[in-house]
Design a protein around this motif. Sequence first.
Motif, PDB file in Angstrom:
ATOM      1  N   LEU A  90       0.827  -1.207   0.000  1.00 35.02           N
ATOM      2  CA  LEU A  90       0.000   0.000   0.000  1.00 35.02           C
ATOM      3  C   LEU A  90       0.865   1.263   0.000  1.00 35.02           C
ATOM      4  CD1 LEU A  90      -2.781  -1.075   2.526  1.00 35.02           C
ATOM      5  CD2 LEU A  90      -3.029  -0.724   0.065  1.00 35.02           C
ATOM      6  N   SER A  91       1.940   1.204   0.771  1.00 37.77           N
ATOM      7  CA  SER A  91       2.844   2.353   0.807  1.00 37.77           C
ATOM      8  C   SER A  91       3.477   2.581  -0.566  1.00 37.77           C
ATOM      9  CB  SER A  91       3.927   2.121   1.859  1.00 37.77           C
ATOM     10  OG  SER A  91       4.840   3.187   1.890  1.00 37.77           O
ATOM     11  N   ALA A  92       3.925   1.506  -1.200  1.00 34.44           N
ATOM     12  CA  ALA A  92       4.521   1.628  -2.532  1.00 34.44           C
ATOM     13  C   ALA A  92       3.505   2.126  -3.547  1.00 34.44           C
ATOM     14  CB  ALA A  92       5.101   0.282  -2.965  1.00 34.44           C
ATOM     15  N   CYS A  93       2.275   1.631  -3.447  1.00 37.69           N
ATOM     16  CA  CYS A  93       1.211   2.100  -4.357  1.00 37.69           C
ATOM     17  C   CYS A  93       0.983   3.608  -4.201  1.00 37.69           C
ATOM     18  CB  CYS A  93      -0.085   1.353  -4.070  1.00 37.69           C
ATOM     19  SG  CYS A  93      -0.156  -0.298  -4.763  1.00 37.69           S
ATOM     20  N   SER A  94       1.070   4.068  -2.949  1.00 33.91           N
ATOM     21  CA  SER A  94       0.879   5.493  -2.703  1.00 33.91           C
ATOM     22  C   SER A  94       1.970   6.311  -3.375  1.00 33.91           C
ATOM     23  CB  SER A  94       0.877   5.755  -1.194  1.00 33.91           C
ATOM     24  OG  SER A  94       0.788   7.146  -0.925  1.00 33.91           O
ATOM     25  N   PHE A  95       3.230   5.854  -3.299  1.00 31.04           N
ATOM     26  CA  PHE A  95       4.329   6.562  -3.945  1.00 31.04           C
ATOM     27  C   PHE A  95       4.197   6.522  -5.466  1.00 31.04           C
ATOM     28  CE2 PHE A  95       6.643   5.675   0.122  1.00 31.04           C
ATOM     29  CZ  PHE A  95       6.812   7.009   0.490  1.00 31.04           C
ATOM     30  N   VAL A  96       3.816   5.364  -6.003  1.00 34.29           N
ATOM     31  CA  VAL A  96       3.633   5.253  -7.449  1.00 34.29           C
ATOM     32  C   VAL A  96       2.514   6.176  -7.916  1.00 34.29           C
ATOM     33  CG1 VAL A  96       2.924   3.705  -9.320  1.00 34.29           C
ATOM     34  CG2 VAL A  96       4.543   2.910  -7.589  1.00 34.29           C
ATOM     35  N   SER A  97       1.420   6.206  -7.167  1.00 34.44           N
ATOM     36  CA  SER A  97       0.290   7.070  -7.527  1.00 34.44           C
ATOM     37  C   SER A  97       0.713   8.535  -7.536  1.00 34.44           C
ATOM     38  CB  SER A  97      -0.850   6.855  -6.528  1.00 34.44           C
ATOM     39  OG  SER A  97      -1.931   7.717  -6.796  1.00 34.44           O
ATOM     40  N   SER A  98       1.498   8.922  -6.525  1.00 37.60           N
ATOM     41  CA  SER A  98       1.965  10.314  -6.486  1.00 37.60           C
ATOM     42  C   SER A  98       2.880  10.622  -7.664  1.00 37.60           C
ATOM     43  CB  SER A  98       2.713  10.568  -5.169  1.00 37.60           C
ATOM     44  OG  SER A  98       1.866  10.377  -4.057  1.00 37.60           O
ATOM     45  N   ALA A  99       3.722   9.642  -8.013  1.00 40.71           N
ATOM     46  CA  ALA A  99       4.682   9.868  -9.105  1.00 40.71           C
ATOM     47  C   ALA A  99       3.988  10.016 -10.451  1.00 40.71           C
ATOM     48  CB  ALA A  99       5.688   8.718  -9.152  1.00 40.71           C
ATOM     49  N   VAL A 100       3.010   9.183 -10.708  1.00 45.32           N
ATOM     50  CA  VAL A 100       2.354   9.216 -12.030  1.00 45.32           C
ATOM     51  C   VAL A 100       1.338  10.348 -12.134  1.00 45.32           C
ATOM     52  CG1 VAL A 100       2.680   6.751 -12.381  1.00 45.32           C
ATOM     53  CG2 VAL A 100       0.565   7.557 -11.332  1.00 45.32           C
ATOM     54  N   ASN A 101       0.940  10.915 -11.005  1.00 47.08           N
ATOM     55  CA  ASN A 101      -0.042  12.006 -11.046  1.00 47.08           C
ATOM     56  C   ASN A 101       0.619  13.386 -11.013  1.00 47.08           C
ATOM     57  OD1 ASN A 101      -2.391  10.429 -11.178  1.00 47.08           O
ATOM     58  ND2 ASN A 101      -2.337  10.062  -8.963  1.00 47.08           N
ATOM     59  N   GLU A 102       1.928  13.415 -11.075  1.00 51.83           N
ATOM     60  CA  GLU A 102       2.611  14.715 -11.140  1.00 51.83           C
ATOM     61  C   GLU A 102       2.348  15.397 -12.491  1.00 51.83           C
ATOM     62  OE1 GLU A 102       6.684  13.973 -10.397  1.00 51.83           O
ATOM     63  OE2 GLU A 102       6.435  13.619  -8.235  1.00 51.83           O
ATOM     64  N   VAL A 119       7.400  -0.698  -7.667  1.00 51.10           N
ATOM     65  CA  VAL A 119       6.734  -1.808  -8.361  1.00 51.10           C
ATOM     66  C   VAL A 119       7.296  -3.142  -7.870  1.00 51.10           C
ATOM     67  CG1 VAL A 119       6.420  -2.928 -10.601  1.00 51.10           C
ATOM     68  CG2 VAL A 119       6.101  -0.462 -10.384  1.00 51.10           C
ATOM     69  N   GLN A 120       8.610  -3.190  -7.651  1.00 47.60           N
ATOM     70  CA  GLN A 120       9.230  -4.406  -7.132  1.00 47.60           C
ATOM     71  C   GLN A 120       8.715  -4.730  -5.729  1.00 47.60           C
ATOM     72  OE1 GLN A 120      11.219  -6.624  -8.602  1.00 47.60           O
ATOM     73  NE2 GLN A 120      11.144  -7.835  -6.715  1.00 47.60           N
ATOM     74  N   ILE A 121       8.533  -3.701  -4.921  1.00 49.01           N
ATOM     75  CA  ILE A 121       7.977  -3.903  -3.573  1.00 49.01           C
ATOM     76  C   ILE A 121       6.569  -4.467  -3.662  1.00 49.01           C
ATOM     77  CG2 ILE A 121       7.174  -2.708  -1.500  1.00 49.01           C
ATOM     78  CD1 ILE A 121       9.505  -0.738  -1.892  1.00 49.01           C
ATOM     79  N   ILE A 122       5.761  -3.883  -4.529  1.00 46.51           N
ATOM     80  CA  ILE A 122       4.382  -4.362  -4.691  1.00 46.51           C
ATOM     81  C   ILE A 122       4.381  -5.815  -5.160  1.00 46.51           C
ATOM     82  CG2 ILE A 122       2.246  -4.068  -6.000  1.00 46.51           C
ATOM     83  CD1 ILE A 122       2.953  -1.040  -6.130  1.00 46.51           C
ATOM     84  N   ASN A 123       5.214  -6.116  -6.132  1.00 46.73           N
ATOM     85  CA  ASN A 123       5.281  -7.477  -6.671  1.00 46.73           C
ATOM     86  C   ASN A 123       5.724  -8.472  -5.603  1.00 46.73           C
ATOM     87  OD1 ASN A 123       5.390  -9.447  -8.993  1.00 46.73           O
ATOM     88  ND2 ASN A 123       7.532  -9.482  -8.380  1.00 46.73           N
ATOM     89  N   SER A 124       6.769  -8.131  -4.866  1.00 42.10           N
ATOM     90  CA  SER A 124       7.274  -9.030  -3.824  1.00 42.10           C
ATOM     91  C   SER A 124       6.237  -9.232  -2.723  1.00 42.10           C
ATOM     92  CB  SER A 124       8.568  -8.469  -3.221  1.00 42.10           C
ATOM     93  OG  SER A 124       9.585  -8.368  -4.187  1.00 42.10           O
ATOM     94  N   SER A 125       5.590  -8.155  -2.317  1.00 35.13           N
ATOM     95  CA  SER A 125       4.609  -8.237  -1.224  1.00 35.13           C
ATOM     96  C   SER A 125       3.405  -9.076  -1.615  1.00 35.13           C
ATOM     97  CB  SER A 125       4.152  -6.826  -0.829  1.00 35.13           C
ATOM     98  OG  SER A 125       5.241  -6.056  -0.392  1.00 35.13           O
ATOM     99  N   LEU A 126       2.846  -8.795  -2.791  1.00 36.28           N
ATOM    100  CA  LEU A 126       1.656  -9.536  -3.212  1.00 36.28           C
ATOM    101  C   LEU A 126       1.990 -10.989  -3.548  1.00 36.28           C
ATOM    102  CD1 LEU A 126      -0.244  -6.894  -5.374  1.00 36.28           C
ATOM    103  CD2 LEU A 126      -0.482  -7.441  -2.945  1.00 36.28           C
TER     104      LEU A 126
END
Length: 210
Positions: A90-102, A119-126
């Motif tokens: 969730l934390s990584a998703c939040s950073f990705v969302s902020s990055a792509v919405n700039e 993305v690697q964090i999300i992949n590893s976690s899920l």
Amino acid sequence: GYNSYTIRVYPTQDTLDVHQTNRPLIYTSLVASIFVLAAVVFLAYDFCVQKRQQLMASKAIENAQKAAVAERDLNEYIAHEVRNPLSAALSACSFVSSAVNETQPLADDQSKQLVREDVQIINSSLSFVNELLRSLLDLHRATDRQIKIRMRQTDLFEEVLKPVASILYRRDDKYQLIVECCPRHLHVDTDVLRLKQVLLNLGRNASKFV
């Protein structure tokens, strides 16, 4: 005139010996004994039925209590094991969302590298959560309810240490997580999922005292 006579007939002793008997008393006693025996058997049967019903009810309550305890333990186990990977994802998703919405998303190499890391964090976690849930499903299907250890040749760095480090990584943490493995591609026989669980728990607990 006429004389009145009274005639009384008494059985002879031979007649008494032939016709006098105590069989009615014997028959009566026999019938009474059968009735008493039937009553005792019925009472014993009723007692056994009630006792059996009580035992079955007690066993059912005991089994229900055990099932409730097992379900609570399972829920606590899942919550404990899944909380950290999901939090990382969730934390990584939040950073990705902020990055792509700039205004100009991923305009520089650093932003792209950070998104790759997230993305690697999300992949590893899920992936870890998926493996864990599949393992629990297999455990539920197993008749003996025993955890199966699945040993196989494993690249310790790529398949265990690197994914665990990704899950434990927090961009805003005050400490740095360094993963070292010598030799780099060390292969060991292990259960990947169980080893990940152990290292995640150790890392999570250690981070609390940093």
